[in-house]
Design an enzyme around this catalytic site. Sequence first.
Site, PDB file in Angstrom:
ATOM      1  N   PHE A 209       0.850  -1.180   0.000  1.00  0.00           N
ATOM      2  CA  PHE A 209       0.000   0.000   0.000  1.00  0.00           C
ATOM      3  C   PHE A 209       0.888   1.232   0.000  1.00  0.00           C
ATOM      4  CE2 PHE A 209      -2.817  -3.016   2.491  1.00  0.00           C
ATOM      5  CZ  PHE A 209      -3.602  -3.346   1.399  1.00  0.00           C
ATOM      6  N   ARG A 231      -3.123  17.815   1.375  1.00  0.00           N
ATOM      7  CA  ARG A 231      -3.910  16.620   1.674  1.00  0.00           C
ATOM      8  C   ARG A 231      -3.036  15.369   1.515  1.00  0.00           C
ATOM      9  NH1 ARG A 231      -6.622  20.161   3.233  1.00  0.00           N
ATOM     10  NH2 ARG A 231      -8.834  20.598   2.810  1.00  0.00           N
ATOM     11  N   GLU A 293     -12.151 -14.549  -6.045  1.00  0.00           N
ATOM     12  CA  GLU A 293     -12.114 -14.351  -4.596  1.00  0.00           C
ATOM     13  C   GLU A 293     -13.114 -15.251  -3.873  1.00  0.00           C
ATOM     14  OE1 GLU A 293     -10.066 -12.734  -2.772  1.00  0.00           O
ATOM     15  OE2 GLU A 293      -8.954 -11.604  -4.278  1.00  0.00           O
ATOM     16  N   PRO A 315     -13.876   8.593   0.569  1.00  0.00           N
ATOM     17  CA  PRO A 315     -13.172   9.425  -0.403  1.00  0.00           C
ATOM     18  C   PRO A 315     -12.361  10.562   0.199  1.00  0.00           C
ATOM     19  CG  PRO A 315     -15.536   9.877  -0.447  1.00  0.00           C
ATOM     20  CD  PRO A 315     -15.346   8.663   0.408  1.00  0.00           C
ATOM     21  N   GLY A 316     -12.581  10.882   1.461  1.00  0.00           N
ATOM     22  CA  GLY A 316     -11.797  11.941   2.079  1.00  0.00           C
ATOM     23  C   GLY A 316     -10.354  11.562   2.324  1.00  0.00           C
ATOM     24  N   GLU A 343      -0.645 -16.026   1.785  1.00  0.00           N
ATOM     25  CA  GLU A 343      -0.987 -14.642   2.114  1.00  0.00           C
ATOM     26  C   GLU A 343      -1.395 -14.483   3.576  1.00  0.00           C
ATOM     27  OE1 GLU A 343      -3.756 -12.974  -0.654  1.00  0.00           O
ATOM     28  OE2 GLU A 343      -2.547 -13.490  -2.409  1.00  0.00           O
ATOM     29  N   GLU A 345      -3.884 -15.782   5.137  1.00  0.00           N
ATOM     30  CA  GLU A 345      -5.330 -15.591   5.299  1.00  0.00           C
ATOM     31  C   GLU A 345      -5.923 -16.667   6.207  1.00  0.00           C
ATOM     32  OE1 GLU A 345      -6.574 -13.334   1.174  1.00  0.00           O
ATOM     33  OE2 GLU A 345      -6.645 -15.519   1.195  1.00  0.00           O
TER      34      GLU A 345
END
Length: 390
Positions: A209, A231, A293, A315-316, A343, A345
């Site tokens: 990420f 931002r 998935e 979305p902020g 992974e 999981e």
Amino acid sequence: MDFVMPQPPFFFYGSLQAPELLSIVAGRPAETLELTPATLDGFAAVHVLDEAFPCLVEREGAAAQGAIMAARDEAEAARLVFFEDEEEFELRPVAVRTADGAVEAQAFFPRARLAPGPDWSYEDWRNTDRPLMLECAAEIMALYEQGVDWSDLSMWPGIKNRARARVRAGRENAARAEGAPPVGAEAVMENPPRRAVTETLTRPYASYFGIEAMEVRHETFGGGLSAPLTRAAFVSGDAVTVLPYDPARDEVLLIAQWRAGPHARGDAHPWPLEVIAGRLDADESAEAAARREALEEAGLELDAVEPVGGYYPSPGVMAEHITSYIAVADLSEAGGVHGLEEEGEDIAAIRLGFDEAMALLDRGAVNSATAMISLLQLARRREALREAAG
């Protein structure tokens, strides 16, 4: 003054033949690049396994086509080496053929940990993976300019996911420009703001990420441009979710797994009730990803799939865009613990009656946005799905 031996030209046999991509990597305009067509005999360009880019392999009678270019200086050569990643590729001397005769050059060869795949074609690449690699190159070279090493194996999948999301956004923008139905404020306003300009962009964190910090000015509802706004956004790539529903049994399937978000917030029980979800891989469709998935997270084959919609869950602060589905499935044997071991999981598949699921929703026990949205959409469509199933 010390004498510096000039480097031999680089032989590019893959995507760096494209002037628009080489311009990003070299850091200068495409019209200033001096590329000369060249051929390397006895070698073929093949895909690195499961990747859009190639590597060289020895092959009797083969001839790898490409182009040569000399780096302007050591700084430009360093940019090229950074892009190719010294942990994955190494430079070796090669002799190539050009229209003017033989030239001593250097080319990037794969290190042992890269596995070769099928033959690679520059023409096919231009028609398929070019937009993706342009976006990847832009992020990789931005990391170079920030002094960030991108050779960490966790970074490349994340770079690709973020690039794929930007490519999809570009396609959506183009479709709306050509008449596709508007979304957001454009769907309800005659003349909404339409322009936002990123004045600065840095990536203080980049791995699977990423975080992007930016200064932006945008058109306002009153007209004119806003003051510069500082931002940051969490950038993860696009995702898909699916809520399986069995109309014959009037049952749904939810899942639970440990989640970093609730844990980071301090939630004592960070195992929210969710729907099946995952990242969009490669250029698969959102529906194909939903079906994949469902198999990975619940061992479930889906029948008919209905779109719920595409949306930004937060979305902020998040760039994540989610496409959600409701899918008809036989849940008679659903349940158990699933997930990909590689992974990490550990996913519980939980079968619930529709009324039970809605009661959990009503009392706040369904505590993930995608599950709430999908269950509420199922409530609107449930009777039609049951009628269609007879």
